[in-house]
Write an enzyme that holds these catalytic residues in place. Structure first.
Site, PDB file in Angstrom:
ATOM      1  N   GLY A 198      -5.306  -2.727   4.458  1.00 56.90           N
ATOM      2  CA  GLY A 198      -4.631  -3.876   3.857  1.00 56.90           C
ATOM      3  C   GLY A 198      -5.353  -5.182   4.065  1.00 56.90           C
ATOM      4  O   GLY A 198      -5.483  -6.002   3.147  1.00 56.90           O
ATOM      5  N   ARG A 199      -5.872  -5.402   5.275  1.00 56.85           N
ATOM      6  CA  ARG A 199      -6.528  -6.682   5.561  1.00 56.85           C
ATOM      7  C   ARG A 199      -7.913  -6.785   4.926  1.00 56.85           C
ATOM      8  O   ARG A 199      -8.561  -7.823   5.015  1.00 56.85           O
ATOM      9  CB  ARG A 199      -6.602  -6.892   7.067  1.00 56.85           C
ATOM     10  N   HIS A 232      -5.130 -34.181  16.472  1.00 60.42           N
ATOM     11  CA  HIS A 232      -3.998 -34.938  17.006  1.00 60.42           C
ATOM     12  C   HIS A 232      -2.897 -34.023  17.522  1.00 60.42           C
ATOM     13  O   HIS A 232      -1.775 -34.475  17.748  1.00 60.42           O
ATOM     14  CB  HIS A 232      -3.457 -35.879  15.926  1.00 60.42           C
ATOM     15  N   LYS A 269       0.828  -1.208   0.000  1.00 64.05           N
ATOM     16  CA  LYS A 269       0.000   0.000   0.000  1.00 64.05           C
ATOM     17  C   LYS A 269       0.861   1.256   0.000  1.00 64.05           C
ATOM     18  O   LYS A 269       0.672   2.169  -0.807  1.00 64.05           O
ATOM     19  CB  LYS A 269      -0.938  -0.013   1.204  1.00 64.05           C
ATOM     20  N   LYS A 274       8.487  -2.146  13.709  1.00 59.63           N
ATOM     21  CA  LYS A 274       9.134  -1.865  12.424  1.00 59.63           C
ATOM     22  C   LYS A 274      10.104  -0.700  12.546  1.00 59.63           C
ATOM     23  O   LYS A 274      11.210  -0.733  11.987  1.00 59.63           O
ATOM     24  CB  LYS A 274       8.072  -1.557  11.364  1.00 59.63           C
ATOM     25  N   GLU A 299      10.006  -5.526   4.127  1.00 57.28           N
ATOM     26  CA  GLU A 299      10.043  -6.885   3.587  1.00 57.28           C
ATOM     27  C   GLU A 299       9.823  -6.899   2.082  1.00 57.28           C
ATOM     28  O   GLU A 299      10.514  -7.616   1.336  1.00 57.28           O
ATOM     29  CB  GLU A 299       8.978  -7.756   4.276  1.00 57.28           C
ATOM     30  N   GLU A 318      -5.813  -7.699  14.184  1.00 55.59           N
ATOM     31  CA  GLU A 318      -5.298  -6.385  13.818  1.00 55.59           C
ATOM     32  C   GLU A 318      -6.422  -5.350  13.846  1.00 55.59           C
ATOM     33  O   GLU A 318      -6.188  -4.182  14.176  1.00 55.59           O
ATOM     34  CB  GLU A 318      -4.642  -6.428  12.437  1.00 55.59           C
TER      35      GLU A 318
END
Length: 504
Positions: A247-248, A364, A193, A473, A199, A333
């Protein structure tokens, strides 16, 4: 009644019901299993194994009425500045439907349709190019949504492109993806964005070097200049997103370019149509027949009235294995806030921890704690009525396990041998899709988005900012010189010791 009064009333009902079993609630109220079930098209949800009875549910509906949910959702769709801390709308619904009213929503919808035409042109261009593989680079909302949809819906054969996702800054992540790919037959998409995400910039630079000078790079960003400035990506290969989409909530935008490439434009549109179905439902359905309203208020019941701090999501379809990770970001978030929209500390607890995995594998691993652990963990079980594989007996066994686990968690099984005693009373919601299709998956994701907004309204918090992700960050950027050069010193004594170990 003030909001605190409604919450106190819910707490009183929870205390009243503390010794009532979920099994007894369902046996004492004939038809409860049908009454506490709602459907939107291919999406069905059953809440009969929650721990509320009718008086408690009536109090929950009264709380929902006090929140003026229909009016709040109308403001959301129409482009009111519901993201108060950043003074902007949250118009992800305009990415898939035209239900918003007024000039703000209309302008957003026009931008969306223009961007979709450009997206379709890029898909056609790549389909004619001889490219076989796509490397999509992004993190968080620029990765989790497209990754989930592509993984859930990828065909067993005949895929248009093989789409590979890279999110982690760990260099081994991108090395593993690039190993075995041919640069001449690979294109890359950089999704960010702000186009300042560390990253994405690091991995983008690695990918650009690997592709070489003739490599195909595309970008999606709210800042359409930065891809040109930092990577030389031509303007016609940059698709926009907008500051009114978090973003999400962005997989419906050009961030979903990997989806369109992996599945085709028809599937892309069906995904949006499924979400639009739920958009219409949340605006039009009466309070007590409104699925996202009931889902969101049930989460309030479990968190605030009952005090449950953990919520596990179990997907009884292996294709939905990434859904718990997607929901972690969407829910935690959005709702992991301690300050309300009024600038004051929130009264009471907000979001529980969301986590989970794919059934039957998780039976399991952590189901021991769900059945017999000391902490009450709420559960969300998601399955598909129809399987698409050629192994019907396997699908029947999968569904039998889903049914067995929800029944066992709720009803338990008493035993004089305490090691083998199952207390039951574990609340769960069961969500079923008629089949896993782009349409049904779009509906499912939109349902969770709207449930999150309901919860944010109940807690008086902003679901659309995420300042909590920024500090780490910023500190990482400040520490990078000290990681690279042992002569750079830092003030924090523990960090200094850890750096000394890194430089040994």
């Amino acid at each position: 009644m003030a909001q605190a009064g409604y919450r106190d009333a819910l707490g009183a009902h929870a205390r009243r019901l503390a010794q009532s079993s979920i099994e007894d609630l369902n046996r004492r109220q004939p038809g409860r299993a049908q009454q506490l079930a709602l459907r939107i098209g291919p999406l069905y949800a059953n809440f009969a194994r929650q721990s509320y009875d009718q008086p408690a549910l009536d109090a929950l509906w009264a709380y929902g009425q006090s929140l003026e949910l229909p009016q709040a959702f109308r403001r959301l769709f129409d482009g009111a500045p519901v993201n108060l801390t950043e003074a902007r709308p949250a118009l992800h619904t305009a990415l898939r439907s035209d239900l918003g009213r007024g000039p703000v929503a209309a302008a957003a919808r026009a931008q969306v349709l223009a961007a979709e035409q450009r997206l379709a042109a890029i898909v056609a261009e790549l389909e004619a190019s001889g490219i076989t593989d796509i490397v999509s680079i992004g993190i968080g909302g620029s990765d989790l949504g497209p990754r989930l949809v592509c993984d859930a819906l990828k065909p067993l054969q005949g895929a248009r492109f093989a789409v590979h996702f890279v999110s982690n800054i760990d260099g081994m992540a991108i090395e593993r993806v690039l190993a075995g790919l041919d640069p001449a037959r690979t294109a890359g998409i950089l999704i960010s964005k702000s186009f300042t995400t560390q990253e994405t910039l690091f991995n983008g630079a690695i990918l650009q070097r690997w592709l070489g000078d003739a490599g195909r790079l595309y970008a999606v960003s709210a800042d359409v200049q930065r891809p040109q400035q930092q990577f030389g990506i031509a303007a016609e290969r940059v698709l926009p997103m907008w500051d009114w989409v978090g973003g999400r909530y962005s997989l419906w935008s050009a961030v979903g370019l990997p989806i369109a490439l992996a599945l085709g434009m028809d599937a892309w549109r069906q995904l949006h149509e499924g979400a639009a179905l739920v958009d219409a439902h949340v605006l039009q359905a009466p309070l007590q027949q409104n699925l996202p309203f009931l889902h969101g208020l049930t989460e309030i019941w479990n968190r605030n009235a009952c005090g449950h701090a953990s919520h596990a999501v179990m997907c009884y379809d292996a294709r939905l294995a990434l859904l718990p990770a997607y929901l972690q970001q969407l829910v935690m978030e959005s709702l992991g806030k301690q300050v309300g929209v009024d600038g004051r500390p929130v009264c009471g607890d907000t979001v529980p921890v969301w986590w989970g995995g794919a059934g039957t594998d998780v039976q399991h691993s952590f189901f021991q704690a769900l059945h017999q652990g000391t902490q009450m963990i709420c559960g969300e079980f998601i399955g598909c009525v129809r399987g698409d594989d050629p192994h019907p007996l396997s699908h029947q066994a999968l569904l039998a396990n889903l049914l067995a686990q929800t029944q066992s968690l709720a009803n338990g099984q008493p035993s004089a041998d305490l090691q083998r005693n199952y207390p039951g009373g574990r609340p769960t919601t069961t969500v079923l899709l008629d089949a896993l299709t782009p349409y049904s998956l779009g509906a499912l994701i939109a349902m969770y988005e709207h449930s999150v907004y309901v919860q944010s309204l109940a807690w008086g918090i902003n679901a659309f900012d995420q300042f909590g992700v920024e500090l780490g960050k910023q500190v990482a950027s400040a520490l990078l010189p000290a990681v690279r050069d042992r002569s750079v010193t830092v003030d924090d004594p523990v960090t200094a010791e850890l750096l000394a170990q890194l430089h040994r």
